[in-house]
Design a protein around this motif. Structure first.
Motif, PDB file in Angstrom:
ATOM      1  N   ASP A  49       0.881  -1.168   0.000  1.00 35.89           N
ATOM      2  CA  ASP A  49       0.000   0.000   0.000  1.00 35.89           C
ATOM      3  C   ASP A  49       0.914   1.213   0.000  1.00 35.89           C
ATOM      4  O   ASP A  49       1.613   1.464   0.992  1.00 35.89           O
ATOM      5  CB  ASP A  49      -0.879   0.019   1.252  1.00 35.89           C
ATOM      6  N   LEU A  50       0.908   1.963  -1.097  1.00 34.29           N
ATOM      7  CA  LEU A  50       1.853   3.068  -1.241  1.00 34.29           C
ATOM      8  C   LEU A  50       1.173   4.305  -1.808  1.00 34.29           C
ATOM      9  O   LEU A  50       0.013   4.261  -2.220  1.00 34.29           O
ATOM     10  CB  LEU A  50       3.017   2.620  -2.122  1.00 34.29           C
ATOM     11  N   ALA A  51       1.909   5.397  -1.853  1.00 32.97           N
ATOM     12  CA  ALA A  51       1.343   6.695  -2.235  1.00 32.97           C
ATOM     13  C   ALA A  51       1.151   6.862  -3.738  1.00 32.97           C
ATOM     14  O   ALA A  51       0.308   7.659  -4.158  1.00 32.97           O
ATOM     15  CB  ALA A  51       2.226   7.822  -1.706  1.00 32.97           C
ATOM     16  N   THR A  52       1.911   6.114  -4.552  1.00 36.85           N
ATOM     17  CA  THR A  52       1.806   6.285  -6.002  1.00 36.85           C
ATOM     18  C   THR A  52       1.753   4.938  -6.713  1.00 36.85           C
ATOM     19  O   THR A  52       2.219   3.924  -6.181  1.00 36.85           O
ATOM     20  CB  THR A  52       3.006   7.078  -6.570  1.00 36.85           C
ATOM     21  N   ALA A  53       1.233   4.963  -7.917  1.00 33.19           N
ATOM     22  CA  ALA A  53       1.205   3.756  -8.741  1.00 33.19           C
ATOM     23  C   ALA A  53       2.626   3.310  -9.065  1.00 33.19           C
ATOM     24  O   ALA A  53       2.928   2.111  -9.049  1.00 33.19           O
ATOM     25  CB  ALA A  53       0.411   4.018 -10.023  1.00 33.19           C
ATOM     26  N   ASP A  54       3.507   4.266  -9.354  1.00 34.16           N
ATOM     27  CA  ASP A  54       4.902   3.919  -9.660  1.00 34.16           C
ATOM     28  C   ASP A  54       5.589   3.235  -8.483  1.00 34.16           C
ATOM     29  O   ASP A  54       6.362   2.292  -8.675  1.00 34.16           O
ATOM     30  CB  ASP A  54       5.688   5.167 -10.070  1.00 34.16           C
ATOM     31  N   ALA A  55       5.316   3.693  -7.275  1.00 32.75           N
ATOM     32  CA  ALA A  55       5.904   3.072  -6.090  1.00 32.75           C
ATOM     33  C   ALA A  55       5.422   1.627  -5.944  1.00 32.75           C
ATOM     34  O   ALA A  55       6.209   0.737  -5.588  1.00 32.75           O
ATOM     35  CB  ALA A  55       5.584   3.882  -4.842  1.00 32.75           C
ATOM     36  N   CYS A  56       4.145   1.387  -6.229  1.00 35.39           N
ATOM     37  CA  CYS A  56       3.615   0.018  -6.184  1.00 35.39           C
ATOM     38  C   CYS A  56       4.293  -0.856  -7.231  1.00 35.39           C
ATOM     39  O   CYS A  56       4.658  -2.002  -6.952  1.00 35.39           O
ATOM     40  CB  CYS A  56       2.106   0.018  -6.401  1.00 35.39           C
ATOM     41  N   LEU A  57       4.460  -0.324  -8.423  1.00 35.12           N
ATOM     42  CA  LEU A  57       5.111  -1.076  -9.494  1.00 35.12           C
ATOM     43  C   LEU A  57       6.547  -1.411  -9.103  1.00 35.12           C
ATOM     44  O   LEU A  57       6.993  -2.550  -9.274  1.00 35.12           O
ATOM     45  CB  LEU A  57       5.065  -0.285 -10.797  1.00 35.12           C
ATOM     46  N   ASP A  58       7.278  -0.443  -8.570  1.00 33.32           N
ATOM     47  CA  ASP A  58       8.660  -0.689  -8.148  1.00 33.32           C
ATOM     48  C   ASP A  58       8.721  -1.757  -7.061  1.00 33.32           C
ATOM     49  O   ASP A  58       9.581  -2.648  -7.103  1.00 33.32           O
ATOM     50  CB  ASP A  58       9.306   0.603  -7.643  1.00 33.32           C
ATOM     51  N   ALA A  59       7.824  -1.688  -6.086  1.00 28.45           N
ATOM     52  CA  ALA A  59       7.796  -2.678  -5.007  1.00 28.45           C
ATOM     53  C   ALA A  59       7.473  -4.067  -5.555  1.00 28.45           C
ATOM     54  O   ALA A  59       8.075  -5.062  -5.139  1.00 28.45           O
ATOM     55  CB  ALA A  59       6.779  -2.270  -3.943  1.00 28.45           C
ATOM     56  N   LEU A  60       6.524  -4.135  -6.485  1.00 26.00           N
ATOM     57  CA  LEU A  60       6.161  -5.419  -7.082  1.00 26.00           C
ATOM     58  C   LEU A  60       7.327  -6.008  -7.861  1.00 26.00           C
ATOM     59  O   LEU A  60       7.637  -7.189  -7.718  1.00 26.00           O
ATOM     60  CB  LEU A  60       4.943  -5.250  -7.997  1.00 26.00           C
ATOM     61  N   LEU A  61       7.988  -5.208  -8.672  1.00 25.24           N
ATOM     62  CA  LEU A  61       9.120  -5.708  -9.461  1.00 25.24           C
ATOM     63  C   LEU A  61      10.245  -6.199  -8.551  1.00 25.24           C
ATOM     64  O   LEU A  61      10.858  -7.235  -8.828  1.00 25.24           O
ATOM     65  CB  LEU A  61       9.617  -4.634 -10.419  1.00 25.24           C
ATOM     66  N   ALA A  62      10.507  -5.492  -7.451  1.00 32.02           N
ATOM     67  CA  ALA A  62      11.531  -5.935  -6.502  1.00 32.02           C
ATOM     68  C   ALA A  62      11.139  -7.263  -5.863  1.00 32.02           C
ATOM     69  O   ALA A  62      11.970  -8.163  -5.709  1.00 32.02           O
ATOM     70  CB  ALA A  62      11.747  -4.864  -5.435  1.00 32.02           C
ATOM     71  N   HIS A  63       9.863  -7.408  -5.508  1.00 33.60           N
ATOM     72  CA  HIS A  63       9.380  -8.662  -4.913  1.00 33.60           C
ATOM     73  C   HIS A  63       9.526  -9.817  -5.909  1.00 33.60           C
ATOM     74  O   HIS A  63      10.001 -10.898  -5.536  1.00 33.60           O
ATOM     75  CB  HIS A  63       7.919  -8.519  -4.482  1.00 33.60           C
ATOM     76  N   LEU A  64       9.119  -9.592  -7.139  1.00 33.17           N
ATOM     77  CA  LEU A  64       9.229 -10.638  -8.152  1.00 33.17           C
ATOM     78  C   LEU A  64      10.671 -11.056  -8.357  1.00 33.17           C
ATOM     79  O   LEU A  64      10.973 -12.252  -8.468  1.00 33.17           O
ATOM     80  CB  LEU A  64       8.617 -10.165  -9.478  1.00 33.17           C
ATOM     81  N   GLU A  65      11.561 -10.093  -8.402  1.00 30.18           N
ATOM     82  CA  GLU A  65      12.982 -10.413  -8.567  1.00 30.18           C
ATOM     83  C   GLU A  65      13.489 -11.238  -7.389  1.00 30.18           C
ATOM     84  O   GLU A  65      14.232 -12.197  -7.580  1.00 30.18           O
ATOM     85  CB  GLU A  65      13.800  -9.137  -8.705  1.00 30.18           C
ATOM     86  N   ASP A  66      13.082 -10.890  -6.172  1.00 36.56           N
ATOM     87  CA  ASP A  66      13.473 -11.664  -4.986  1.00 36.56           C
ATOM     88  C   ASP A  66      12.991 -13.108  -5.071  1.00 36.56           C
ATOM     89  O   ASP A  66      13.632 -14.014  -4.551  1.00 36.56           O
ATOM     90  CB  ASP A  66      12.908 -11.039  -3.710  1.00 36.56           C
ATOM     91  N   LYS A  67      11.860 -13.315  -5.738  1.00 32.06           N
ATOM     92  CA  LYS A  67      11.289 -14.659  -5.880  1.00 32.06           C
ATOM     93  C   LYS A  67      11.802 -15.369  -7.125  1.00 32.06           C
ATOM     94  O   LYS A  67      11.384 -16.486  -7.433  1.00 32.06           O
ATOM     95  CB  LYS A  67       9.755 -14.574  -5.957  1.00 32.06           C
ATOM     96  N   GLY A  68      12.694 -14.712  -7.887  1.00 30.87           N
ATOM     97  CA  GLY A  68      13.251 -15.327  -9.087  1.00 30.87           C
ATOM     98  C   GLY A  68      12.305 -15.308 -10.266  1.00 30.87           C
ATOM     99  O   GLY A  68      12.431 -16.116 -11.184  1.00 30.87           O
ATOM    100  N   LEU A  69      11.366 -14.396 -10.260  1.00 28.66           N
ATOM    101  CA  LEU A  69      10.383 -14.291 -11.341  1.00 28.66           C
ATOM    102  C   LEU A  69      10.409 -12.859 -11.864  1.00 28.66           C
ATOM    103  O   LEU A  69       9.822 -11.965 -11.276  1.00 28.66           O
ATOM    104  CB  LEU A  69       8.995 -14.636 -10.822  1.00 28.66           C
TER     105      LEU A  69
END
Length: 73
Positions: A49-69
């Motif tokens: 839950d973040l202040a901007t759409a871009d921040a959500c996208l960045d957080a999601l991409l970092a999570h996916l990378e951590d999971k190897g996806l």
């Protein structure tokens, strides 16, 4: 974002991307992204839950990378 959501769904990942108007009016973190399932595993649930759409996208991409996806691999 839509291309990423489609890419994830093709791999069996459920994705929710949302903006909450009530939270926006209250000047709170109004954007939310949730992913779960597929190659992330049944117990893998990620929510930001973040202040901007871009921040959500960045957080999601970092999570996916951590999971190897990563869509960039």
């Amino acid at each position: 974002m839509f291309e990423l959501m489609e890419w994830l769904s093709e791999r069996g990942v459920t994705t929710v991307f949302k903006v909450d108007g009530e939270r926006m009016v209250e000047r709170r973190a109004a954007w939310m992204v949730i992913v779960s399932g597929g190659p992330l595993g049944e117990d893998s649930f990620f929510r930001a839950d973040l202040a901007t759409a871009d921040a959500c996208l960045d957080a999601l991409l970092a999570h996916l990378e951590d999971k190897g996806l990563s869509p960039f691999a």
